[in-house]
Design a protein around this motif. Structure first.
Motif, mmCIF file in Angstrom:
data_model
loop_
_atom_site.group_PDB
_atom_site.id
_atom_site.type_symbol
_atom_site.label_atom_id
_atom_site.label_comp_id
_atom_site.label_asym_id
_atom_site.label_seq_id
_atom_site.Cartn_x
_atom_site.Cartn_y
_atom_site.Cartn_z
ATOM 1 N N LEU A 166 14.845 3.044 -0.697
ATOM 2 C CA LEU A 166 15.502 3.653 0.537
ATOM 3 C C LEU A 166 14.243 3.557 1.679
ATOM 4 N N PRO A 167 14.744 3.824 2.914
ATOM 5 C CA PRO A 167 13.923 3.707 4.118
ATOM 6 C C PRO A 167 13.273 5.127 4.200
ATOM 7 N N ALA A 168 12.580 5.413 3.580
ATOM 8 C CA ALA A 168 11.679 6.640 3.362
ATOM 9 C C ALA A 168 10.541 6.622 2.635
ATOM 10 N N ALA A 169 9.368 7.235 3.253
ATOM 11 C CA ALA A 169 8.063 7.140 2.845
ATOM 12 C C ALA A 169 8.091 7.667 1.358
ATOM 13 N N SER A 170 7.556 6.890 0.512
ATOM 14 C CA SER A 170 7.508 7.567 -0.813
ATOM 15 C C SER A 170 6.137 7.340 -1.440
ATOM 16 N N SER A 171 5.294 8.465 -1.901
ATOM 17 C CA SER A 171 4.037 8.325 -2.596
ATOM 18 C C SER A 171 4.426 8.108 -4.041
ATOM 19 N N PRO A 172 3.731 7.051 -4.797
ATOM 20 C CA PRO A 172 2.199 6.811 -4.182
ATOM 21 C C PRO A 172 2.006 5.448 -3.571
ATOM 22 N N SER A 173 3.351 4.590 -3.223
ATOM 23 C CA SER A 173 3.319 3.479 -2.661
ATOM 24 C C SER A 173 2.690 3.234 -1.239
ATOM 25 N N ILE A 174 2.631 4.401 -0.518
ATOM 26 C CA ILE A 174 1.959 4.411 0.676
ATOM 27 C C ILE A 174 0.749 4.639 1.041
ATOM 28 N N PHE A 175 -0.057 5.158 -0.152
ATOM 29 C CA PHE A 175 -1.481 5.098 -0.276
ATOM 30 C C PHE A 175 -1.878 4.057 -0.846
ATOM 31 N N SER A 176 -2.109 2.890 -0.056
ATOM 32 C CA SER A 176 -2.092 1.638 -0.356
ATOM 33 C C SER A 176 -3.777 1.324 -0.397
ATOM 34 N N SER A 177 -4.684 2.189 0.078
ATOM 35 C CA SER A 177 -5.821 1.898 0.008
ATOM 36 C C SER A 177 -6.342 2.210 -1.464
ATOM 37 N N SER A 178 -5.587 2.843 -2.091
ATOM 38 C CA SER A 178 -6.076 3.221 -3.490
ATOM 39 C C SER A 178 -5.554 2.522 -4.804
ATOM 40 N N LEU A 179 -4.380 1.619 -4.396
ATOM 41 C CA LEU A 179 -3.643 0.894 -5.134
ATOM 42 C C LEU A 179 -3.014 -0.260 -4.432
ATOM 43 N N ILE A 180 -2.156 -0.987 -5.498
ATOM 44 C CA ILE A 180 -1.469 -2.095 -4.849
ATOM 45 C C ILE A 180 -0.038 -1.782 -4.694
ATOM 46 N N ASN A 245 -14.381 -7.247 -15.910
ATOM 47 C CA ASN A 245 -15.064 -6.224 -14.955
ATOM 48 C C ASN A 245 -14.821 -6.143 -13.472
ATOM 49 N N LEU A 246 -13.687 -7.049 -13.084
ATOM 50 C CA LEU A 246 -13.232 -6.809 -11.869
ATOM 51 C C LEU A 246 -12.719 -5.427 -11.441
ATOM 52 N N THR A 247 -13.169 -4.819 -10.216
ATOM 53 C CA THR A 247 -12.922 -3.703 -9.718
ATOM 54 C C THR A 247 -11.466 -3.548 -8.929
ATOM 55 N N PRO A 248 -10.934 -2.569 -8.710
ATOM 56 C CA PRO A 248 -9.846 -2.474 -7.824
ATOM 57 C C PRO A 248 -9.709 -3.311 -6.673
ATOM 58 N N PHE A 249 -10.896 -3.102 -5.804
ATOM 59 C CA PHE A 249 -11.354 -3.758 -4.588
ATOM 60 C C PHE A 249 -11.155 -5.225 -4.716
ATOM 61 N N GLN A 250 -11.887 -5.609 -6.050
ATOM 62 C CA GLN A 250 -11.775 -7.116 -5.964
ATOM 63 C C GLN A 250 -10.613 -7.841 -6.380
ATOM 64 N N ILE A 251 -9.840 -6.950 -7.430
ATOM 65 C CA ILE A 251 -8.632 -7.347 -7.615
ATOM 66 C C ILE A 251 -7.726 -7.579 -6.269
ATOM 67 N N LYS A 252 -7.807 -6.578 -5.372
ATOM 68 C CA LYS A 252 -6.852 -6.721 -4.198
ATOM 69 C C LYS A 252 -7.438 -7.882 -3.388
ATOM 70 N N THR A 253 -8.680 -7.950 -3.170
ATOM 71 C CA THR A 253 -9.248 -9.167 -2.341
ATOM 72 C C THR A 253 -8.680 -10.481 -2.918
ATOM 73 N N ILE A 254 -8.740 -10.516 -4.291
ATOM 74 C CA ILE A 254 -8.369 -11.717 -4.895
ATOM 75 C C ILE A 254 -6.678 -12.058 -4.692
ATOM 76 N N LEU A 255 -5.938 -11.077 -4.879
ATOM 77 C CA LEU A 255 -4.590 -11.032 -4.542
ATOM 78 C C LEU A 255 -4.230 -11.685 -3.185
ATOM 79 N N TYR A 256 -4.911 -10.881 -2.137
ATOM 80 C CA TYR A 256 -4.604 -11.114 -1.033
ATOM 81 C C TYR A 256 -5.100 -12.273 -0.508
#
Length: 273
Positions: A166-180, A245-256
């Motif tokens: 739905l067109p409404a902000a929903s957590s946790p997806s809006i906290f994209s700095s800590s997740l994908i 041993n990939l970190t969340p930051f590295q995973i996101k970097t590779i995905l992007y």
């Protein structure tokens, strides 16, 4: 001298990271073997032929004297939502170790408290990837959930969350700095995922009329952002099999980086498309 040495180390890490941003070397031939993937959802039909040998543990949230505890689950999946997500994950990574954390009831509904405790349980159990095809619009839960997400990030637990349908902000997806965070698109090859530059919800994966597992041993076509996230969860599991041993930051970097390359390879669209 110490600063120079640190700079050299950082440069080496970056070179090593970029050298693995090739799908053929990162996930070709991988099956997700040995990677622990939690599905925080409505449960999983552990007797489904496509999932039976993949589910290592099933627990469910149970209110107990004002507290929420987790007990072995024997109730299965009355909603079908978790089973559908699990089927999509294993379609990408067929040999992952699935862990079902049930926090939703027969109508795929549940309390914010159970949701938070489900995420907390997954982190404490040291899951490597956690699929969150659910969320809450109730802002009272946003900050406690954000704290959990940051803890997962520090503990190298990769969280993959679906956007709200739905067109409404929903957590946790809006906290994209800590997740994908993931939103659906119609059609397309799962490995040809895209990236929404500048948007809160970042990655784009198939989520329209997806055929996947359903309780009772069958299959069903499903549509929603909920079913785009598991594709990315499966891809992350393949990456972690290759590079544990990939970190969340590295995973996101590779995905992007891969998503940008995928999109740049698309043919230009005409104004009538």
């Amino acid at each position: 001298m110490a600063q120079s040495y640190a700079a050299i180390n950082m440069s080496s890490e970056l070179i090593d990271l970029w050298s693995c941003i090739e799908p053929d070397t990162l996930w070709k031939g991988r099956t997700g073997r040995g990677v622990r993937v939690a599905v925080v959802d409505s449960g999983i039909d552990t007797e489904h032929p496509a999932l039976k040998d993949r589910v290592k543990e099933s627990v469910e949230a149970v209110p107990d004297a004002g507290q929420i505890t987790f007990q072995l689950s024997v109730s299965g999946d009355q909603a079908g939502h978790g089973t559908a997500c699990a089927g999509i994950i294993t379609s990408i990574a067929p040999e992952v170790e699935l862990y079902s954390i049930k926090v939703l009831g027969p109508n795929a509904s549940g309390s914010g408290e159970m949701f938070l405790m489900g995420v907390d349980y997954a982190i404490k159990q040291k899951m490597q990837v956690v699929n969150l095809s659910l969320g809450t619009t109730k802002r009272d839960f946003w900050m406690p959930l954000h704290d959990l997400l940051d803890r997962a990030y520090r503990d190298h637990v990769i969280l993959v969350a679906a956007a709200n349908n739905l067109p409404a902000a929903s957590s946790p997806s809006i906290f994209s700095s800590s997740l994908i965070s993931v939103v659906k698109r119609a059609g397309g090859e799962p490995f040809n995922f895209g990236y929404q530059y500048g948007e809160v919800i970042e990655l784009v994966a198939p989520g329209v009329q997806v055929e996947t597992t359903w309780p009772g041993g069958g299959y069903r076509q499903v549509t929603g952002n909920s079913f785009a996230a598991p594709y990315i969860t499966g891809i992350v599991a393949l990456m972690l099999e290759a590079r544990p041993n990939l970190t969340p930051f590295q995973i996101k970097t590779i995905l992007y980086a891969i998503a940008e390359r995928n999109q740049s390879a698309l043919p230009p669209q005409s104004p009538n498309d």
